[in-house]
Scaffold this active site. Structure first.
Site, mmCIF file in Angstrom:
data_model
loop_
_atom_site.group_PDB
_atom_site.id
_atom_site.type_symbol
_atom_site.label_atom_id
_atom_site.label_comp_id
_atom_site.label_asym_id
_atom_site.label_seq_id
_atom_site.Cartn_x
_atom_site.Cartn_y
_atom_site.Cartn_z
ATOM 1 C CB CYS A 56 -0.916 -0.011 1.223
ATOM 2 S SG CYS A 56 -1.953 1.454 1.367
ATOM 3 C CD GLN A 237 -3.473 21.504 10.162
ATOM 4 O OE1 GLN A 237 -2.676 20.610 9.867
ATOM 5 N NE2 GLN A 237 -3.338 22.750 9.712
ATOM 6 C CG PHE A 264 -1.733 30.732 2.805
ATOM 7 C CD1 PHE A 264 -1.921 30.555 1.456
ATOM 8 C CD2 PHE A 264 -0.618 31.447 3.229
ATOM 9 C CE1 PHE A 264 -1.027 31.074 0.527
ATOM 10 C CE2 PHE A 264 0.286 31.973 2.316
ATOM 11 C CZ PHE A 264 0.080 31.792 0.965
ATOM 12 C CG ASP A 330 -1.195 25.899 7.636
ATOM 13 O OD1 ASP A 330 -0.269 25.296 7.061
ATOM 14 O OD2 ASP A 330 -2.168 25.320 8.156
ATOM 15 C CB CYS A 356 2.407 19.959 5.014
ATOM 16 S SG CYS A 356 1.868 20.672 3.447
#
Length: 406
Positions: A56, A237, A264, A330, A356
């Site tokens: 996976c 999130q 953002f 963000d 991220c």
């Protein structure tokens, strides 16, 4: 020094790296690479918790124990900063537990009478038919088999379908993307499914715009005590744990400023959650998200001004940024290169940058630091457990003026 065949670290894409520089798939620090290419497991190599690993593609690092996974997160952040010539204190990572992912996008296809539902195989478009998932929240995992039954009715052709799942205040919110779901049979199947499994909302998106087909109560999320309406498919999130960790770090970074900008802003995780007593400006490119945030702030009586604004096309100017004591941003994975250039020259006391993507964060951090800011510390957050994705938040501040005698 370790022997040449000893795995000493894990590279950005998940391969183990030996002392002599060889990249070895599915190897953990402390493993030994034998002469025949096989691996002798070391003290940090654990048995993967999920039967689908490593086929996976949803997880790449289930063979790492908690210590080596945390070290991977730290190394990713430190390596990205070093690549831009930067240094900062990197705090110990805060890692979300297993079975805590509250949003996910699954893929489905029809194989004869069977509906296959899951993630793509690693390096392939072929789908894994999920029997279990060690990252999904149990409430989402419980929807896998019922969803197969619903999709058996809705998927009338061979075209692939995506299913976006998220946990909201009322339960499981879902968007089925790539079907038309026209006619009485589809309508009855959706209503029966929603009622039987207490679905918060089900929307159908024929790749144009989501149309809500089941929603017994208005779907919401709550940030800082303020209740926000959730547009179908809106960003949240990945875990509640990760959200709490990021929010706590941002609160520590910015304190209680008189004026705060949230760039953002999305649905308002930080605009509503950081400081109820601050005057807040929130900018967001999604029209639906910023409208929901504006309504929520009004209902909660918050001192919050919103603007529908694409910060890639029209970043805030230095003069606009100078109105704020603290700035939170963000951005998506691409980072905020254009906005960083203005941030570097602004007068804000502190900037909290959530990212991220350590690489785009470090690139933008170099720009911000070139303007005189100092990157004090970075908090990694492992809310994408067992994947190579790394979340973080970094604190920038302007050093106090040097008042020592010349």
């Amino acid at each position: 020094m370790s022997a040449p065949g000893t795995i000493v670290r894990v590279a950005a894409l998940g391969d183990g790296v030996s002392e002599d520089g060889r990249h070895v798939p599915l190897a953990a620090p402390g493993d030994i690479l034998r002469a025949d290419g096989s691996i002798a497991p070391g003290p940090h190599h654990q048995a993967p918790p999920c039967r689908h690993f490593p086929r996976c593609g949803g997880c790449q690092l289930q063979h790492l124990d908690d210590d080596s996974y945390a070290q991977f997160l730290t190394d990713r952040v430190q390596g990205a900063l070093a690549g831009q010539g930067l240094e900062a204190t990197v705090r110990p990572p805060l890692v979300s537990p297993a079975h805590s992912r509250r949003r996910a996008t699954l893929h489905a296809e029809r194989r004869g009478s069977q509906i296959v539902l899951g993630y793509a195989e690693a390096g392939s478009h072929a789908l894994i038919d999920l029997a279990e998932c060690s990252v999904l929240h149990p409430d989402l995992a419980a929807m896998l088999q019922p969803l197969r039954q619903l999709l058996g009715v809705l998927m009338t052709g061979k075209r692939g379908v995506d299913v976006h799942l998220a946990l909201v205040d009322q339960g499981v919110d879902m968007v089925v993307i790539g079907v038309e779901a026209a006619g009485l049979v589809a309508a009855e199947a959706i209503s029966a499914f929603g009622a039987a499994f207490r679905v918060a909302r089900l929307a159908i998106d024929d790749r144009d715009r989501p149309e809500v087909r089941w929603e017994p109560d208005a779907v919401t999320v709550t940030f800082g005590g303020a209740v926000v309406s959730v547009p179908p498919g809106a960003f949240l999130q990945a875990t509640a744990h990760g959200e709490a960790a990021l929010l706590a770090a941002v609160k520590e970074m910015v304190g209680t400023p008189a004026t705060l900008a949230d760039l953002f802003a999305g649905l308002g995780t930080f605009a509503l959650g950081v400081s109820p007593r601050s005057k807040v400006y929130a900018a967001e490119a999604s029209r639906d998200a910023i409208a929901a945030l504006k309504s929520a702030a009004s209902r909660a009586g918050r001192l919050l001004v919103t603007e529908h604004r694409d910060l890639y096309r029209r970043p805030l100017t230095v003069a606009e940024l100078n109105r704020f004591e603290a700035i939170v941003l963000d951005p998506p994975r691409a980072g905020a290169r254009e906005q960083a250039e203005a941030l570097a020259d602004c007068d804000a006391d502190v900037i909290a940058y959530i990212s991220c993507n350590p690489s785009s964060f470090a690139r933008d951090a170099k720009v911000i630091c070139a303007g005189g800011f100092q990157l004090d510390w970075v908090q990694p957050v492992g809310q994408f457990r067992w994947s190579t994705h790394v979340e973080l938040v970094g604190r920038f501040r302007r050093p106090p003026p040097d008042t020592s005698p010349a």
